[in-house]
Design an enzyme around this catalytic site. Structure first.
Site, short mmCIF file in Angstrom:
data_model
loop_
_atom_site.label_atom_id
_atom_site.label_comp_id
_atom_site.label_asym_id
_atom_site.label_seq_id
_atom_site.Cartn_x
_atom_site.Cartn_y
_atom_site.Cartn_z
N LYS A 17 0.85 -1.20 0.00
CA LYS A 17 0.00 0.00 0.00
C LYS A 17 0.88 1.26 0.00
O LYS A 17 1.97 1.25 -0.57
CB LYS A 17 -0.96 -0.02 1.18
CG LYS A 17 -1.70 -1.35 1.33
CD LYS A 17 -2.83 -1.27 2.28
CE LYS A 17 -3.42 -2.65 2.50
NZ LYS A 17 -4.67 -2.61 3.19
N HIS A 103 -8.56 -3.02 -6.00
CA HIS A 103 -8.48 -3.16 -4.54
C HIS A 103 -9.61 -2.33 -3.92
O HIS A 103 -9.94 -1.25 -4.42
CB HIS A 103 -7.11 -2.68 -4.04
CG HIS A 103 -6.89 -3.03 -2.60
ND1 HIS A 103 -7.47 -2.31 -1.58
CD2 HIS A 103 -6.18 -4.02 -2.02
CE1 HIS A 103 -7.12 -2.86 -0.42
NE2 HIS A 103 -6.33 -3.90 -0.67
N GLU A 105 -9.73 -0.46 -1.49
CA GLU A 105 -9.37 0.91 -1.10
C GLU A 105 -9.44 1.84 -2.30
O GLU A 105 -9.77 3.02 -2.17
CB GLU A 105 -7.97 0.91 -0.45
CG GLU A 105 -8.03 0.29 0.94
CD GLU A 105 -6.71 -0.24 1.46
OE1 GLU A 105 -5.66 0.02 0.85
OE2 GLU A 105 -6.74 -0.93 2.50
N GLU A 173 -11.24 -10.47 -0.98
CA GLU A 173 -10.87 -9.68 0.19
C GLU A 173 -12.12 -9.06 0.81
O GLU A 173 -12.56 -7.98 0.37
CB GLU A 173 -9.90 -8.57 -0.20
CG GLU A 173 -8.59 -9.07 -0.77
CD GLU A 173 -7.46 -8.08 -0.53
OE1 GLU A 173 -6.45 -8.49 0.04
OE2 GLU A 173 -7.61 -6.90 -0.88
N GLY A 179 -7.18 -5.10 7.28
CA GLY A 179 -6.53 -4.24 8.27
C GLY A 179 -7.22 -4.19 9.61
O GLY A 179 -6.93 -3.33 10.44
N SER A 218 -6.35 -9.49 6.72
CA SER A 218 -5.80 -9.85 8.03
C SER A 218 -5.15 -11.23 8.06
O SER A 218 -5.27 -11.95 9.05
CB SER A 218 -6.87 -9.72 9.12
OG SER A 218 -7.26 -8.37 9.26
C1 PEP Z 1 -5.03 -5.77 1.64
O1 PEP Z 1 -5.30 -4.61 1.79
O2 PEP Z 1 -4.88 -6.24 0.49
C2 PEP Z 1 -4.90 -6.62 2.82
C3 PEP Z 1 -5.10 -7.88 2.69
O3 PEP Z 1 -4.58 -5.97 4.00
P1 PEP Z 1 -4.34 -6.65 5.43
O4 PEP Z 1 -3.58 -7.93 5.24
O5 PEP Z 1 -3.55 -5.64 6.21
O6 PEP Z 1 -5.69 -6.90 6.02
#
Ligand code: PEP
Length: 257
Positions: A17, A103, A105, A173, A179, A218
Site C-alpha cells: 500500500k 483493490h 481501497e 478480500e 486491516g 488480516s
Molecule cells: C489488503 O489490503 O490487500 C490486505 C489484505 O490488508 P491486510 O492484510 O492488512 O488486512
C-alpha cells in the site's frame, strides 16, 4: 475442506500500500534472499507490490531471484493526458510482472466501478502483466446475506472475457477483514471460494478451473496455515503483515512443496 494435494501452485503476494521509503527496501531484500536461498522449500510463488517509488529499485534488486515484483494499480490508458497516472506499460518497463486492480481501497477512495477495474485488467494484459483482480463484500452486505451475490457480480463484471489462468489471479478480500484483525471463518472462506470457482469455470472452462484464487484480509503468521489449507484457496494477498520480512516469511513458510 482441507486440500490434501494442491492442484495449483499458490501465490503469496504482499501489498505494501502507501508504505515504504528507500530504507524499507531492506525488508524486501530479506524476503528475496530467504526465498532464493539454495534448498529453500518454497511451496508458493512470492510477489511484493511496493509503492511505485520503490518498484524499479526492487525489481532490479530482485532480478534473477525467486522474488517477483508487482504494482498496486494501473491506468486503463497506455499513455496520454492523465496527470499523475501510470500506465501498465510504464509499470512493466519499471520491472513489474503483475499489478493489483480493483483493490477495495481504490474502489472506495477513487470510485472505481467494476467496468473500470475490467478496463484496468485489460490494460495489464496489453502490457504483459498479470492482473490480480480484487473482489469482496462490506460487513453490511455480509450481514444481509448478500456476500455470494456481491462477489459473483463483481467477479463477472470486473474480469475481461480474455482472462486466463496465466494472466489473471482473483483475490477475495472481504472489506471488513482488511486491516482489522478480523477474518471470516474457514467455512465462510470455503463457501465464497467455491462459489467463485463455480462462476469462473462456468465462464472460462478449464482456464477458470486453474485460475489462482487468493484470500486477503488480516492474514498473519498465526492464521495463514489454516486459511491456506482451505480448498480453492491458492494463496494469500497480504497487506500489513507483508511489511515486516519476518512476518511475511512466516506466512510464506506455511506453503510447503
Ligand atoms: C489488503 O489490503 O490487500 C490486505 C489484505 O490488508 P491486510 O492484510 O492488512 O488486512
Amino acid at each position: 475442506m482441507t486440500q490434501a494435494i494442491r492442484p495449483i501452485r499458490p501465490l503469496v503476494a504482499g501489498n505494501w500500500k502507501m508504505n515504504g521509503l528507500k530504507a524499507d527496501l531492506a525488508e524486501a531484500l530479506r524476503v528475496r534472499d530467504a526465498v532464493s536461498a539454495p534448498g529453500a522449500d518454497l511451496g508458493a510463488d512470492v510477489l511484493i507490490c511496493p509503492p511505485v517509488t520503490l518498484l524499479q529499485a526492487l525489481a532490479e534488486a530482485a532480478s534473477g531471484s525467486k522474488l517477483l515484483v508487482g504494482a498496486q494499480d494501473c491506468a486503463a490508458a497506455a499513455s496520454g493526458p492523465h496527470t499523475g497516472d501510470l500506465s501498465a506499460e510504464m509499470l512493466r518497463d519499471a520491472g513489474a510482472v503483475a499489478t493489483i486492480v480493483g483493490h477495495s481501497e481504490r474502489r472506495a477512495a477513487h470510485g472505481e466501478l467494476d467496468r473500470v477495474v475490467r478496463r484496468k485488467a485489460e490494460a495489464a494484459y496489453r502490457a504483459g502483466l498479470a492482473a490480480i483482480v480484487c473482489v469482496g463484500e462490506t460487513s453490511g452486505e455480509r450481514q444481509s446475506g448478500l456476500t455470494l451475490e456481491i462477489v459473483g457480480r463483481q467477479l463477472s463484471a470486473s474480469l475481461p472475457d480474455v482472462a486466463t489462468a496465466a494472466n489473471t489471479i482473483v483475490a477475495y478480500e472481504p472489506i471488513w477483514a482488511i486491516g482489522t484483525g478480523l477474518t471470516p471463518t474457514p467455512a465462510d472462506v470455503a463457501e465464497v471460494h467455491s462459489a467463485m470457482r463455480e462462476v469462473l469455470v462456468k465462464r472460462f472452462g478449464a482456464e477458470g478451473a486453474r485460475m489462482r484464487l487468493l484470500y486477503g484480509g488480516s492474514v498473519k503468521p498465526d492464521n495463514a496455515a489454516e486459511i491456506g489449507s482451505i480448498v480453492d484457496v491458492d494463496g494469500a494477498l497480504v497487506g500489513g503483515a507483508s511489511l515486516k520480512s519476518n512476518d511475511f516469511l512466516a506466512i510464506i513458510a506455511t506453503y510447503k512443496n
